[in-house]
Each structure stands twice: as structure tokens, then as C-alpha cells.
Scaffold this motif. Sequence first.
Motif, mmCIF file in Angstrom:
data_model
loop_
_atom_site.group_PDB
_atom_site.id
_atom_site.type_symbol
_atom_site.label_atom_id
_atom_site.label_comp_id
_atom_site.label_asym_id
_atom_site.label_seq_id
_atom_site.Cartn_x
_atom_site.Cartn_y
_atom_site.Cartn_z
ATOM 1 N N TYR A 16 0.848 -1.186 0.000
ATOM 2 C CA TYR A 16 0.000 0.000 0.000
ATOM 3 C C TYR A 16 0.889 1.243 0.000
ATOM 4 O O TYR A 16 2.001 1.212 0.545
ATOM 5 C CB TYR A 16 -0.936 -0.009 1.217
ATOM 6 C CG TYR A 16 -2.125 -0.911 0.980
ATOM 7 C CD1 TYR A 16 -3.204 -0.469 0.230
ATOM 8 C CD2 TYR A 16 -2.134 -2.212 1.462
ATOM 9 C CE1 TYR A 16 -4.287 -1.300 -0.025
ATOM 10 C CE2 TYR A 16 -3.218 -3.058 1.214
ATOM 11 C CZ TYR A 16 -4.284 -2.594 0.463
ATOM 12 O OH TYR A 16 -5.341 -3.424 0.195
ATOM 13 N N VAL A 23 2.053 -6.322 1.134
ATOM 14 C CA VAL A 23 0.959 -7.171 1.619
ATOM 15 C C VAL A 23 0.735 -8.363 0.691
ATOM 16 O O VAL A 23 0.044 -9.309 1.066
ATOM 17 C CB VAL A 23 -0.369 -6.396 1.799
ATOM 18 C CG1 VAL A 23 -0.234 -5.363 2.904
ATOM 19 C CG2 VAL A 23 -0.836 -5.756 0.517
ATOM 20 N N SER A 42 -6.544 -16.513 6.318
ATOM 21 C CA SER A 42 -7.023 -15.843 7.528
ATOM 22 C C SER A 42 -7.186 -14.350 7.291
ATOM 23 O O SER A 42 -6.746 -13.806 6.277
ATOM 24 C CB SER A 42 -6.052 -16.104 8.679
ATOM 25 O OG SER A 42 -4.772 -15.675 8.286
ATOM 26 N N THR A 43 -7.831 -13.685 8.235
ATOM 27 C CA THR A 43 -8.052 -12.253 8.116
ATOM 28 C C THR A 43 -6.705 -11.516 8.024
ATOM 29 O O THR A 43 -5.760 -11.863 8.720
ATOM 30 C CB THR A 43 -8.935 -11.736 9.274
ATOM 31 O OG1 THR A 43 -9.133 -10.352 9.102
ATOM 32 C CG2 THR A 43 -8.329 -12.006 10.631
ATOM 33 N N GLY A 44 -6.643 -10.576 7.093
ATOM 34 C CA GLY A 44 -5.400 -9.841 6.881
ATOM 35 C C GLY A 44 -4.412 -10.536 5.971
ATOM 36 O O GLY A 44 -3.313 -10.021 5.723
ATOM 37 N N ALA A 45 -4.785 -11.700 5.429
ATOM 38 C CA ALA A 45 -3.866 -12.450 4.566
ATOM 39 C C ALA A 45 -3.587 -11.740 3.242
ATOM 40 O O ALA A 45 -2.568 -11.994 2.593
ATOM 41 C CB ALA A 45 -4.418 -13.851 4.301
ATOM 42 N N GLY A 46 -4.523 -10.873 2.820
ATOM 43 C CA GLY A 46 -4.310 -10.127 1.580
ATOM 44 C C GLY A 46 -5.315 -10.437 0.479
ATOM 45 O O GLY A 46 -5.131 -10.050 -0.678
ATOM 46 N N LYS A 47 -6.418 -11.094 0.840
ATOM 47 C CA LYS A 47 -7.394 -11.537 -0.165
ATOM 48 C C LYS A 47 -8.046 -10.350 -0.890
ATOM 49 O O LYS A 47 -8.115 -10.328 -2.124
ATOM 50 C CB LYS A 47 -8.472 -12.402 0.514
ATOM 51 C CG LYS A 47 -7.888 -13.597 1.274
ATOM 52 C CD LYS A 47 -8.946 -14.426 1.958
ATOM 53 C CE LYS A 47 -9.722 -13.709 3.061
ATOM 54 N NZ LYS A 47 -8.886 -13.341 4.238
ATOM 55 N N THR A 48 -8.517 -9.385 -0.115
ATOM 56 C CA THR A 48 -9.150 -8.205 -0.727
ATOM 57 C C THR A 48 -8.124 -7.418 -1.541
ATOM 58 O O THR A 48 -8.417 -6.953 -2.648
ATOM 59 C CB THR A 48 -9.776 -7.318 0.374
ATOM 60 O OG1 THR A 48 -10.813 -8.070 1.011
ATOM 61 C CG2 THR A 48 -10.352 -6.036 -0.186
ATOM 62 N N SER A 49 -6.927 -7.308 -1.009
ATOM 63 C CA SER A 49 -5.868 -6.589 -1.725
ATOM 64 C C SER A 49 -5.595 -7.251 -3.066
ATOM 65 O O SER A 49 -5.432 -6.579 -4.093
ATOM 66 C CB SER A 49 -4.581 -6.574 -0.886
ATOM 67 O OG SER A 49 -4.833 -6.057 0.397
ATOM 68 N N GLN A 89 -16.291 -6.508 -0.548
ATOM 69 C CA GLN A 89 -16.548 -7.141 0.749
ATOM 70 C C GLN A 89 -17.606 -6.372 1.534
ATOM 71 O O GLN A 89 -18.413 -6.987 2.225
ATOM 72 C CB GLN A 89 -15.235 -7.200 1.533
ATOM 73 C CG GLN A 89 -15.303 -8.042 2.783
ATOM 74 C CD GLN A 89 -13.908 -8.352 3.322
ATOM 75 O OE1 GLN A 89 -12.923 -7.720 2.936
ATOM 76 N NE2 GLN A 89 -13.833 -9.316 4.205
ATOM 77 N N GLN A 201 -14.986 -17.364 3.284
ATOM 78 C CA GLN A 201 -14.650 -17.727 4.665
ATOM 79 C C GLN A 201 -15.008 -19.183 4.906
ATOM 80 O O GLN A 201 -14.313 -19.896 5.600
ATOM 81 C CB GLN A 201 -15.477 -16.886 5.652
ATOM 82 C CG GLN A 201 -15.283 -15.394 5.564
ATOM 83 C CD GLN A 201 -13.993 -14.961 6.197
ATOM 84 O OE1 GLN A 201 -13.379 -15.725 6.927
ATOM 85 N NE2 GLN A 201 -13.564 -13.744 5.902
HETATM 86 N N1 DUT Z 1 -4.207 -2.926 4.422
HETATM 87 C C1 DUT Z 1 -3.655 -1.670 4.360
HETATM 88 N N2 DUT Z 1 -4.360 -0.672 3.722
HETATM 89 C C2 DUT Z 1 -5.587 -0.895 3.166
HETATM 90 C C3 DUT Z 1 -6.128 -2.182 3.227
HETATM 91 C C4 DUT Z 1 -5.419 -3.184 3.865
HETATM 92 O O1 DUT Z 1 -2.557 -1.439 4.851
HETATM 93 O O2 DUT Z 1 -6.170 0.034 2.600
HETATM 94 C C5 DUT Z 1 -3.461 -4.030 5.071
HETATM 95 C C6 DUT Z 1 -4.196 -4.694 6.201
HETATM 96 C C7 DUT Z 1 -3.693 -6.104 6.168
HETATM 97 C C8 DUT Z 1 -3.272 -6.321 4.723
HETATM 98 O O3 DUT Z 1 -3.233 -5.039 4.108
HETATM 99 O O4 DUT Z 1 -2.529 -6.223 6.967
HETATM 100 C C9 DUT Z 1 -4.188 -7.234 3.950
HETATM 101 O O5 DUT Z 1 -5.508 -6.720 4.008
HETATM 102 P P1 DUT Z 1 -6.698 -7.343 3.170
HETATM 103 O O6 DUT Z 1 -7.874 -6.459 3.364
HETATM 104 O O7 DUT Z 1 -6.248 -7.589 1.779
HETATM 105 O O8 DUT Z 1 -6.887 -8.746 3.927
HETATM 106 P P2 DUT Z 1 -8.037 -9.839 3.765
HETATM 107 O O9 DUT Z 1 -7.359 -11.138 3.538
HETATM 108 O O10 DUT Z 1 -9.023 -9.400 2.757
HETATM 109 O O11 DUT Z 1 -8.698 -9.852 5.230
HETATM 110 P P3 DUT Z 1 -10.239 -10.121 5.654
HETATM 111 O O12 DUT Z 1 -10.430 -11.615 5.644
HETATM 112 O O13 DUT Z 1 -10.325 -9.576 7.029
HETATM 113 O O14 DUT Z 1 -11.130 -9.420 4.695
#
Ligand code: DUT
Length: 242
Positions: A16, A23, A42-49, A89, A201
Motif C-alpha cells: 500500500y 501485503v 485468515s483475516t489480513g492475509a491479503g485476499k481483498t488486496s 466485501q 470464509q
Molecule cells: N491494508 C492496508 N491498507 C488498506 C487495506 C489493507 O494497509 O487500505 C493491510 C491490512 C492487512 C493487509 O493489508 O494487513 C491485507 O488486508 P486485506 O484487506 O487484503 O486482507 P483480507 O485477507 O481481505 O482480510 P479479511 O479476511 O479480514 O477481509
Amino acid sequence: AALAGVVEYRNVTFAYPGAESPVLSNISFTARPGQTIAIIGSTGAGKTSLLSLLPRLYDPAEGQVLLDGVPVDRLDRAEITRRVALVPQRPYLFSGTIGHNLRFGKTEATDQELWDALLVAQGESFVREKKNGLDSRISQGGTNVSGGQRQRLCIARALVTKPRVYLFDDSFSALDVATDARLRAALKRTTSDATVIIVAQRISTITEADQILVLDNGRIVDRGTHEELLETSPTYQEIVES
Ligand code: DUT
Ligand code: MG
């Protein structure tokens, strides 16, 4: 074909803006038309990213994201929007009617197209039961619909645009298991030649995926079908047991 909908991530690393550490690290996979690729972790793994890089909400620091063989940074955004639908999400509904909300990506869609999309998204009956149907009002942020109804409206909105590629970011979690299963069966029928990438999930949402990517701390640590991962992936086994 030029508009097939092949998605390829090639050695993608992403941080980011302003962040020190990435990430996502060295992400590579291909998703083809007709396939469902699932991403779990898991949460924060980077899926949304990971999903956010295809519609270019962000661009990777290294590597490439390609759509039908073309790096997405060489496509214009309107072209990407026509071909890729992201159901986020935290799906957003704005103040207006259900019809307005469903036509968000395709203003010229007919009422019939909206009802067809609602039928697939398992949202047809609750909209039909409303006195004003498609003309029923949604309040700002969609506070007068439930979480599951909101998710189904946002899935229907994506269907209305008839994209080549669907990205579902945890779009089924607010649904009960039976609705989730019906929705995915209907999706499978209507999107059978599209490319589908699902972040989930619940294991039951993804057991039939052609390939599951197990994401941990920004890396794909394991990949395979549900059966393969049960045999080979301790990380996947942990998720299944949790
Ligand atoms: N992150 C940022 N800035 C952002 C969004 C996320 O620094 O605008 C960080 C938070 C986290 C990492 O990126 O440490 C991955 O976040 P992401 O939202 O991709 O995780 P996820 O796998 O989608 O988590 P969840 O299952 O909670 O949705
Ligand atoms: Mg997420």
C-alpha cells in the motif's frame, strides 16, 4: 477470443502507498473462462488486496496483472469495468430505488434483466414481496435492508453488467448455508462461460472450485482442489478445522 476473460497474475508484489512491507508477494495464478478459482486465508492475509489489483483500485509494485493477455495498466478503465465486475466485501447501496441500485453499472438494463439477475442472486422473492418492487426505496447506505439482502442486491448488480470476469469478495458470508448453496448453483448455471474468482470464509462455499489458492501473509502457500489440499496443506487443514 479477444473478450474471453482470462485473468493472469504474474509474480505480483504489492505494498500500500507509504507502507514499508508488501501485503502481497510473488503472486502467480491463472483463472480461465469456465473456471472458479477460490481464495482462502485468515483475516489480513491479503485476499481483498489481491482482488483490488484487477480493476486497478491499486497497481502492483512488481509483476503484472493481465486480462486476456494484456497488462491491465494498458487498458482503459471503462474497458476493465465492462469486462470485470467486483462485488466488494462491504457492498454499497446508495439512496434511491432498488432499480437504480441494480442499474448502477448498466443504466440501459431492462426491468426483465433486473428480475433475471435477482432470480439468480436469490433476491427475487424479497423484492417481489415489497409493495413497490423495483421502485422500492433504499435508504442511504442500505440501512433498511438486511446484510444478506444487501449482498444479494450487490451480486445482482454485478450480474446485470454481464461481465466476463466476476470477483466475489466474501459475498456469501451473510447468507445462510442453504441460500449460499442455491445462489452458487444458480450462478454456476448462468456464468458457466465466465471466469469466477471467489474469496470465501466458509469451506462449503469453495469445495467445488477448480482451484483453491491458500493465502497466508501475502503469499500463496498452497494450491489445489479441496481434496488435494486436504491431503497436502497443513494451512488448509487448519482452516477446515477452525
Ligand atoms: N491494508 C492496508 N491498507 C488498506 C487495506 C489493507 O494497509 O487500505 C493491510 C491490512 C492487512 C493487509 O493489508 O494487513 C491485507 O488486508 P486485506 O484487506 O487484503 O486482507 P483480507 O485477507 O481481505 O482480510 P479479511 O479476511 O479480514 O477481509
Ligand atoms: Mg478482505
